[in-house]
Design an enzyme around this catalytic site. Structure first.
Site, PDB file in Angstrom:
ATOM      1  CG  PHE A  56       5.321 -19.643 -16.860  1.00 18.40           C
ATOM      2  CD1 PHE A  56       4.714 -19.891 -18.356  1.00 18.40           C
ATOM      3  CD2 PHE A  56       5.989 -20.448 -16.628  1.00 18.40           C
ATOM      4  CE1 PHE A  56       4.969 -20.652 -18.917  1.00 18.40           C
ATOM      5  CE2 PHE A  56       6.352 -21.612 -17.282  1.00 18.40           C
ATOM      6  CZ  PHE A  56       5.915 -21.950 -18.768  1.00 18.40           C
ATOM      7  N   GLY A  57       2.128 -20.217 -16.727  1.00 14.23           N
ATOM      8  CA  GLY A  57       1.101 -20.607 -17.664  1.00 14.23           C
ATOM      9  C   GLY A  57       1.714 -21.510 -18.605  1.00 14.23           C
ATOM     10  CE  LYS A  79       5.522 -16.772 -20.041  1.00 12.65           C
ATOM     11  NZ  LYS A  79       7.019 -16.116 -19.671  1.00 12.65           N
ATOM     12  CG  ASP A 178      14.173 -15.906 -12.953  1.00 13.03           C
ATOM     13  OD1 ASP A 178      15.349 -16.301 -12.112  1.00 13.03           O
ATOM     14  OD2 ASP A 178      13.348 -16.336 -13.312  1.00 13.03           O
TER      15      ASP A 178
END
Length: 268
Positions: A56-57, A79, A178
């Site tokens: 995702f990073g 993020k 999720d």
């Protein structure tokens, strides 16, 4: 995902009207020279700034310029997501911002704001910071205790808080998709906050309240997902039930197998 979100409640009233991103040095110069690289000199972050990284990073803990030297300084979670040149990739990256902006619950990670960096190639999302980690980490900690599991009163409290958080998410016509122990974060009081809505989906009347794309972590998939059928909020609730099972058994899963195919057959 990496550890996420929480700020000091005592300082919230003083700065609530002043969005944190306006005070981050990261907004005045590209915050990172490359995805995964540490902040450039001058960007004020904690010494143990890197909280997590993955497909995702990268996730960092950051503090505001105005709070430098202040014993009450607030820590935020930043993020950073790489955005590809394709429109679809960019839409996927900003989906989490759109979803988080619609939510306002004490049991969902709070969104502050977002901005782009490095010439628009990276999206930075500013959220609250959760200093006590995740439920997954809590389960691992208690695994070595005499009981080998999370104490029942704690498990009940976290479950109820997650139910409240999920109820709020679902009331906004959003599916998390999720839910797992890694995506439930703990604030300074040990209270639960649902986070990491990167694959969340907003559902409208045209979809009759159902989604069809298969996403999620195999251990937490509901039977309808395993059967490739349309699904709704009940799949999130099923996944939360798996988290409860983990807390009560020291990290075991209700269904286990040596490969994904066998696991899916057991769930079905």
């Amino acid at each position: 995902a990496g550890r996420n979100a929480r700020h000091d409640d005592g300082d919230q009233a003083d700065h609530e009207s002043d969005p944190p991103g306006q005070e981050l040095e990261a907004e005045r110069q590209p915050p990172f020279s490359a995805l995964g690289a540490p902040p450039r000199p001058g960007v004020h972050v904690d010494e143990d700034a890197l909280l997590g990284e993955g497909s995702f990073g990268v996730v960092w803990a950051v503090t505001r310029r105005r709070d430098r030297g202040d014993s009450r300084r607030r820590t935020f979670c930043l993020k950073q997501i790489a955005m590809g040149p394709r429109r679809a990739s960019q839409e996927e990256a900003i989906n989490e911002c759109r979803v988080l902006a619609k939510l306002d619950s004490p049991h969902v990670v709070k969104y502050h704001e977002s901005f782009v960096a490095d010439g628009g190639t990276k999206l930075c999302i500013v959220m609250e910071y959760a200093p006590r980690g995740t439920v997954r980490e809590l389960i691992k900690t208690h695994r070595s205790s005499p009981r080998g599991r999370v104490p029942e009163p704690v498990a009940w409290r976290l479950l109820l808080q997650c139910c409240l958080g999920l109820s709020h998410i679902h009331s906004r016509h959003i599916l998390h998709r999720d839910v797992k122990s890694e995506n439930i974060f703990l604030d300074k009081n040990g209270d639960a906050k649902i986070g990491d809505l990167g694959v969340a989906k907003m559902i409208g009347a045209e979809s009759a309240g159902f989604a069809k794309t298969l996403v999620g972590t195999p251990y937490y998939l509901s039977p309808e997902l395993c059967e490739d059928k349309p699904y709704n909020e009940k799949s999130d609730v099923w996944a939360l039930g798996v988290v409860l099972y983990e807390m009560c058994t020291g990290g075991k899963h209700p269904f286990d197998a040596q490969n994904e195919g066998a696991l899916i057959r057991k769930i079905m």
